[in-house]
Design a protein around this motif. Structure first.
Motif, short mmCIF file in Angstrom:
data_model
loop_
_atom_site.label_atom_id
_atom_site.label_comp_id
_atom_site.label_asym_id
_atom_site.label_seq_id
_atom_site.Cartn_x
_atom_site.Cartn_y
_atom_site.Cartn_z
N ALA A 41 0.68 -1.21 0.06
CA ALA A 41 -0.03 -0.01 0.00
C ALA A 41 0.92 1.23 0.00
CB ALA A 41 -0.82 0.08 1.08
N ARG A 42 1.78 1.07 0.91
CA ARG A 42 3.00 2.22 0.78
C ARG A 42 3.39 2.69 -0.69
NH1 ARG A 42 7.26 2.62 5.37
NH2 ARG A 42 5.20 2.75 6.60
N LEU A 43 3.90 1.50 -1.45
CA LEU A 43 4.38 1.80 -2.70
C LEU A 43 3.16 2.12 -3.64
CD1 LEU A 43 6.43 -1.70 -3.23
CD2 LEU A 43 7.14 0.85 -2.97
N VAL A 44 2.20 1.69 -3.38
CA VAL A 44 0.78 2.02 -4.49
C VAL A 44 0.56 3.72 -4.15
CG1 VAL A 44 -1.62 1.48 -4.76
CG2 VAL A 44 0.00 -0.13 -4.76
N SER A 45 0.73 3.90 -2.88
CA SER A 45 0.13 5.35 -2.57
C SER A 45 1.27 6.33 -2.95
CB SER A 45 -0.34 5.37 -1.13
OG SER A 45 0.64 4.96 -0.24
N SER A 46 2.31 5.76 -2.91
CA SER A 46 3.34 7.20 -2.91
C SER A 46 4.38 7.21 -4.47
CB SER A 46 4.60 6.79 -1.67
OG SER A 46 5.21 5.49 -1.74
N LEU A 47 4.40 5.88 -5.13
CA LEU A 47 5.26 5.95 -6.35
C LEU A 47 4.77 6.77 -7.16
CD1 LEU A 47 6.72 2.24 -6.28
CD2 LEU A 47 7.92 4.60 -5.50
N GLY A 48 3.48 6.48 -7.76
CA GLY A 48 2.97 7.09 -8.84
C GLY A 48 2.66 8.47 -8.73
N SER A 49 2.28 9.14 -9.69
CA SER A 49 1.83 10.48 -9.85
C SER A 49 0.64 10.95 -9.23
CB SER A 49 2.06 11.26 -11.31
OG SER A 49 1.21 10.44 -12.28
N CYS A 50 -0.26 9.93 -9.11
CA CYS A 50 -1.64 10.09 -8.76
C CYS A 50 -2.18 8.96 -7.89
CB CYS A 50 -2.62 10.25 -10.06
SG CYS A 50 -4.29 10.55 -9.68
N HIS A 51 -2.58 9.44 -6.73
CA HIS A 51 -3.05 8.46 -5.77
C HIS A 51 -4.61 8.68 -5.59
CE1 HIS A 51 -3.55 7.49 -1.21
NE2 HIS A 51 -3.85 6.13 -1.98
N ILE A 52 -5.53 7.86 -5.53
CA ILE A 52 -6.96 7.84 -5.00
C ILE A 52 -7.12 7.01 -3.86
CG2 ILE A 52 -9.28 7.51 -5.57
CD1 ILE A 52 -8.51 7.41 -8.62
N CYS A 53 -7.64 7.74 -2.90
CA CYS A 53 -7.86 7.25 -1.57
C CYS A 53 -9.37 7.01 -1.44
CB CYS A 53 -7.49 7.69 -0.28
SG CYS A 53 -7.93 6.88 1.02
N LEU A 54 -10.14 5.81 -1.50
CA LEU A 54 -11.44 5.72 -1.30
C LEU A 54 -11.72 5.16 0.18
CD1 LEU A 54 -14.27 5.56 -2.55
CD2 LEU A 54 -14.23 3.14 -3.06
N ILE A 55 -12.26 6.04 0.72
CA ILE A 55 -12.53 6.00 2.46
C ILE A 55 -14.28 5.95 2.77
CG2 ILE A 55 -11.97 8.24 2.99
CD1 ILE A 55 -10.67 7.28 5.47
N GLY A 56 -14.43 4.82 3.63
CA GLY A 56 -15.91 5.09 4.00
C GLY A 56 -15.89 6.06 5.04
N MET A 57 -16.99 6.89 4.93
CA MET A 57 -17.10 8.08 5.91
C MET A 57 -16.94 7.76 7.51
SD MET A 57 -21.04 8.85 5.30
CE MET A 57 -21.19 10.06 6.33
N GLU A 58 -17.51 6.41 7.73
CA GLU A 58 -17.24 6.13 9.22
C GLU A 58 -15.96 5.78 9.55
OE1 GLU A 58 -17.75 4.07 6.74
OE2 GLU A 58 -16.63 2.36 7.17
N LYS A 59 -14.95 5.68 8.74
CA LYS A 59 -13.40 5.78 9.17
C LYS A 59 -12.79 6.91 9.69
CE LYS A 59 -13.00 1.45 7.23
NZ LYS A 59 -12.08 1.37 5.91
N ILE A 60 -13.65 8.15 9.53
CA ILE A 60 -13.05 9.48 10.13
C ILE A 60 -13.15 9.51 11.62
CG2 ILE A 60 -13.28 11.81 10.05
CD1 ILE A 60 -14.33 11.64 7.14
N VAL A 61 -12.10 9.69 12.24
CA VAL A 61 -11.97 10.15 13.74
C VAL A 61 -11.43 11.43 13.98
CG1 VAL A 61 -11.46 7.67 14.19
CG2 VAL A 61 -9.55 8.99 13.93
N GLU A 62 -11.50 11.78 15.28
CA GLU A 62 -11.50 13.20 15.48
C GLU A 62 -10.14 13.50 15.63
OE1 GLU A 62 -13.71 14.37 18.92
OE2 GLU A 62 -13.53 16.48 18.20
N THR A 63 -9.33 12.81 16.06
CA THR A 63 -7.85 13.41 16.69
C THR A 63 -6.93 12.00 16.41
OG1 THR A 63 -8.07 12.16 19.06
CG2 THR A 63 -8.71 14.31 18.71
N VAL A 64 -5.53 12.53 16.43
CA VAL A 64 -4.54 11.97 15.89
C VAL A 64 -4.64 10.55 17.14
CG1 VAL A 64 -2.09 11.64 16.41
CG2 VAL A 64 -3.00 13.36 14.90
#
Length: 707
Positions: A224-247
Motif C-alpha cells: 500500500a505504501r508503494l501504491v500510494s506513493s510511487l505514482g503521480s496520482c493516488h486515489i484514496c476511497l474511504i468510507g465516511m465512518e473511518k473518520i476519527v477526531e484526533t491523532v
C-alpha cells in the motif's frame, strides 16, 4: 425475496459440509487468530480494556460525524488533496472513471480497499480499458482466481500452496514450484513492474483524521505504501465512518485493528499521509495529485437508524469471523456477500440491501460470541436479529423458525399430554413426520416432558427457611419447568440450604428464541412483561436467580438492549444472577464449607455455554464443583458447541447437519480428554454433547444425586 433463496443457501451449505478441506483450513486460521489475540492481550497493558476506549471513541466520532467529516475535508484540502464526497457507489465509480480518462491511465495498482469491493469498482474500470491489479497477495490471488474474499482479513485463506502455484503458473505461463518461497519470488517479479509503471495508485484507508486531514493505511506487505506513493496520482476511497477526531483516536485504532485481527502489535507498515510531498513530481513534471473520495453509500442511513447505527463502529478487523461457529464451517462464500461473517450481515443490509443480507442472515445462530470478541463491543446479535425481523416482515418467517419461537407453547402442550407426547417423541415414524411437516430434527433425542411441572410442584412445596437471610426470585424458564422439574427443585433446595427464601412469582419464559429468529416484537413484549413483573420484587430487596444460562443472558444482557431506557429492565438486569455464582457468594457470606471429599476422585470436563461467557464463564459452577473435591477441566474450542439454542433442533442443512459439523471439533476434544463425564449448565448444550460424544452429560446439581 428471490424464490430460490433457501435452495441456493442449502446447496452452498451442503457443498461446504462435503468439502471439509476449506473449513478445516478456515477453522485453523480462526483458531490461530483467537490464540494470538489472546496471547497479545496477555502482554498488552490493560489487556482487553482497550475495547472500552475503542467503543467510546467510535460512539463519539459517529455522533459527531457530520462535523468531523467537514473538518477532515477542510484540512485535507489545505494540504493539497482533492476531496470528493460520493453519495453512492455509482458516484464514486464515475469519479474514478473520469479521472482515469483525463489522465489517460492504462494501469491502476490497488491495495487495501475492501470499500472498492463494496461498490464493485474494478469491473467498470476494466470495461473502460483500464488494467486493474490488486497488489495485496490475498486479494491478488482472489482476483486471479475470479472469486470473492473468503475472509475479511485473510481473503484467500481457503487456498493452499498448490492452488496458488497453479494460479501463478497459469498467469505467468511459467511452471511455479509448489512451495511458498518460490511462489513469493514469482509474486514479487509479477508485481514489481506494476508498482513502478502504474498510472494511478488506488487504496483505501484504515483511518481518516479530522484534525489533520490525513489518512492512515496499515499493511503487512508494504504494498500500500508503494501504491500510494510511487505514482503521480493516488486515489484514496474511504468510507465516511473511518473518520476519527484526533491523532490519539487514530493511534487507538492502529492498536485495535491488528491486535483484534491477528494479535499483532502493530502491523509491519503503518503509513501516514497528509497530502503529497511538494518535492515529489510525476515523470512528466506535473505535480502529483492526491484524490480522496469519501463514500456514503448507505452509511448516513445507517447512522440515522438507531438499530443499525452500531455497524458504523466496525473497524474491519475480522475478529467476529474468527469466532463465528457457522462461518467457520461454511466460509465467506456462503456466509457473506462482499462483506462476510456476522458483521457482514449488518453491512450487507446497510450498503447492499436487506434482501441480500436476508440471503445468509439465517446462518447466524445468535450465540453472541461475536459481540464478546469485537473490539468496539458492537451488539451484532441484536442487529442481526433486527435484520431477520425486518426481512421476515417482507418475506415471512420460515415455518420451522416459527415452531422454534413457539417452543414454550409446545412445551406446555407436551407437559399437559405428557404420556402421549413422550410416546410420540420416542416414535421414529412420528419424528420423521414431524421433520417433514414442521422441521423438527428427527435425529435429535429430546428430553421427555414432565406431566407435573416445576410450577405445579413448587406451588405445593413448603419452604424450609423459617428466618431467611436473603430473599430470591427464582426464574425457571422452559426446561426446568416442563422437562426437568427435579432440577429446578434441586436449585431451590440449594438456595434454601444457604438461608435464602425462594419465591417463584408470575413470570413468562425468557423469550430468547424470538431474538434468535428475529421475532423482535414478541421479544420486546416478553422482555417488558418480565421486567414489569419482576422489577417490583427487586425493589423489595429480592435478587433474581436463573438456572438456564440463556435465560440469565436474556434477563441480564438482552432485555436492557431491547428496552432501551426502561428502568425496570435495567433494574432486573442489575440484580439477575447465575445460580452457581449466587450459591458461591452465599457460601462465602455464611462461611459454609461443603464436604471437600464429596466428589473426590471424580474428573469432569466442563462445557461453558456461549451465553455464559459474558456472565461469568461458568466460573461459579466450576468453583462449586472444586469446593466439593471434583477435578474440573474447562474444555473448549473457543467457539460454540453448535447447538445455538434451538438451531440444532431444526432438521436438515440449516439446523442439525450444520450444528453437528460445528460441534465436531469440541466432541473430539471431550472424547480425547480422558474425563469421566461432561458437566454443563445448559440444557440444550447437554443434548448436543451427549449425542456428539456418547458420553454422560450432567448438570452440576444432578451430580449430588448420582454419588
Amino acid at each position: 425475496m428471490a424464490t430460490d433463496r433457501y435452495p441456493r443457501l442449502y446447496h452452498k451449505i451442503e457443498a461446504a459440509l462435503q468439502d471439509r478441506t476449506k473449513s478445516d483450513l478456515l477453522r485453523g486460521c480462526m483458531k490461530r487468530g483467537r490464540d494470538t489475540r489472546a496471547a497479545a492481550l496477555e502482554a498488552l497493558p490493560g489487556g482487553a480494556s482497550f475495547r472500552d476506549d475503542v467503543r467510546a471513541a467510535k460512539e463519539r466520532c459517529i455522533e459527531n460525524l457530520p462535523r468531523l467529516k467537514q473538518q477532515f475535508i477542510e484540512r485535507a484540502r489545505q494540504r493539497g488533496a482533492i476531496v470528493h464526497e460520493a453519495a453512492t457507489g455509482a458516484e464514486a465509480i464515475a469519479y474514478c472513471l473520469d479521472l482515469a480518462r483525463r489522465r489517460g491511465a492504462r494501469t491502476i495498482a490497488k491495495s487495501k480497499s475492501l470499500t472498492t469491493e463494496e461498490i464493485d469498482l474494478n469491473h467498470p474500470l476494466i470495461e473502460a480499458g483500464v488494467e486493474v491489479v490488486e497488489t495485496d497477495l490475498g486479494e491478488l490471488i482472489i482476483q486471479l482466481a475470479g472469486e470473492k474474499p473468503f475472509h475479511l482479513v485473510f481473503p484467500s485463506i481457503h487456498k493452499m500452496a498448490p492452488d496458488v502455484a497453479e494460479i501463478f503458473s497459469r498467469v505467468t505461463g511459467t511452471e511455479v514450484p509448489n512451495d511458498i518461497p518460490a511462489i513469493m519470488k514469482v509474486v514479487r517479479q509479477y508485481l514489481r513492474p506494476i508498482f513502478l509503471n502504474a498510472d494511478i495508485g488506488l487504496t483505501g484507508a484504515n483511518v481518516g483524521i479530522a484534525e489533520t486531514g490525513g489518512i492512515c493505511i496499515e499493511t503487512n506487505e508494504g504494498n500500500a505504501r508503494l501504491v500510494s506513493s510511487l505514482g503521480s496520482c493516488h486515489i484514496c476511497l474511504i468510507g465516511m465512518e473511518k473518520i476519527v477526531e484526533t491523532v490519539e483516536d487514530a493511534l487507538l485504532m492502529i492498536l485495535a485493528h491488528p491486535v483484534s485481527a491477528s494479535g499483532q502489535l502493530p502491523t509491519n507498515y503503518v503509513t501516514w499521509m497528509h497530502g503529497r510531498s511538494p518535492l515529489g513530481e510525476g515523470p512528466t513534471g506535473d505535480d502529483r495529485e492526491s484524490h480522496i473520495i469519501i463514500l456514503d453509500n448507505g452509511r448516513s442511513a445507517m447512522r440515522d437508524d438507531p438499530e443499525m447505527r452500531e455497524a458504523l463502529y466496525c473497524i474491519r478487523c475480522g475478529a467476529c469471523m474468527n469466532i463465528c461457529p457457522t462461518y467457520g464451517v461454511v466460509g465467506g462464500h456462503t456466509f457473506g456477500h462482499i462483506y462476510p461473517g456476522p458483521m457482514g450481515i449488518c453491512w450487507t443490509a446497510g450498503v447492499h440491501g436487506l434482501e441480500v443480507a436476508g440471503d445468509f442472515a439465517q446462518l447466524c445462530i445468535s450465540c453472541g460470541l461475536c459481540k464478546e470478541i469485537c473490539p468496539a463491543q458492537i451488539n451484532m446479535p441484536q442487529m442481526i436479529a433486527e435484520i431477520k425481523h425486518r426481512d421476515a416482515a417482507a418475506t415471512g418467517h420460515l415455518l420451522v423458525n416459527r415452531v422454534m419461537m413457539g417452543a414454550d407453547r409446545a412445551a406446555r402442550l407436551g407437559s399437559a399430554t405428557a404420556p402421549l407426547a413422550n410416546l410420540a417423541l420416542a416414535s421414529r415414524p412420528i419424528r420423521q413426520l414431524l421433520e417433514k411437516t414442521i422441521g423438527l430434527a428427527a435425529e435429535r433425542r429430546l428430553p421427555p416432558f414432565a406431566f407435573s411441572t416445576f410450577m405445579n410442584r413448587f406451588a405445593k412445596r413448603v419452604s424450609r427457611v423459617a428466618t431467611p437471610r436473603r430473599t430470591v426470585v427464582f426464574f425457571v424458564d422452559v426446561y426446568a419447568n416442563h422437562n426437568n422439574p427435579d432440577l429446578g427443585l434441586a436449585a431451590v433446595d440449594a438456595l434454601e440450604a444457604l438461608g435464602c427464601a425462594v419465591i417463584v412469582p408470575n413470570q413468562d419464559v425468557s423469550g430468547y428464541p424470538y431474538i434468535a429468529y428475529g421475532g423482535m416484537d414478541q421479544a420486546r413484549r416478553i422482555a417488558r412483561s418480565n421486567s414489569d413483573k419482576l422489577a417490583p420484587w427487586v425493589r423489595k430487596g429480592y435478587e433474581v436467580v436463573a438456572i438456564e444460562p440463556t435465560a440469565t443472558y436474556a434477563l441480564a444482557v438482552s432485555y436492557p438492549n431491547l428496552l432501551r431506557g426502561d428502568e425496570n429492565a435495567r433494574l432486573l438486569a442489575d440484580h439477575t444472577h447465575e445460580l452457581f455464582e449466587f450459591l458461591i457468594e452465599q457460601e462465602d457470606e455464611t462461611g459454609f464449607h461443603p464436604p471437600a471429599d464429596l466428589f473426590a476422585g471424580r474428573r469432569f470436563g466442563f462445557h461453558c455455554a456461549c451465553h455464559q461467557r459474558p456472565l461469568g464463564g461458568g466460573s461459579g459452577a466450576i468453583k462449586w464443583l472444586r469446593r466439593r473435591g471434583a477435578q474440573v477441566e474447562l474444555i473448549e474450542t473457543g467457539t460454540c458447541c453448535g447447538m445455538g439454542g434451538t438451531f440444532g433442533l431444526k432438521g436438515g442443512l440449516l439446523g442439525y447437519d450444520l450444528s453437528r459439523a460445528v460441534g465436531q471439533p469440541l466432541f473430539d476434544l471431550f472424547v480425547n480428554s480422558g474425563v469421566e463425564a461432561i458437566v454443563t449448565e445448559s440444557s440444550v448444550c447437554s443434548i448436543q454433547l451427549a449425542e456428539g460424544t456418547a458420553m454422560k452429560v450432567y448438570h452440576p446439581l444432578e451430580l449430588l444425586t448420582l454419588r
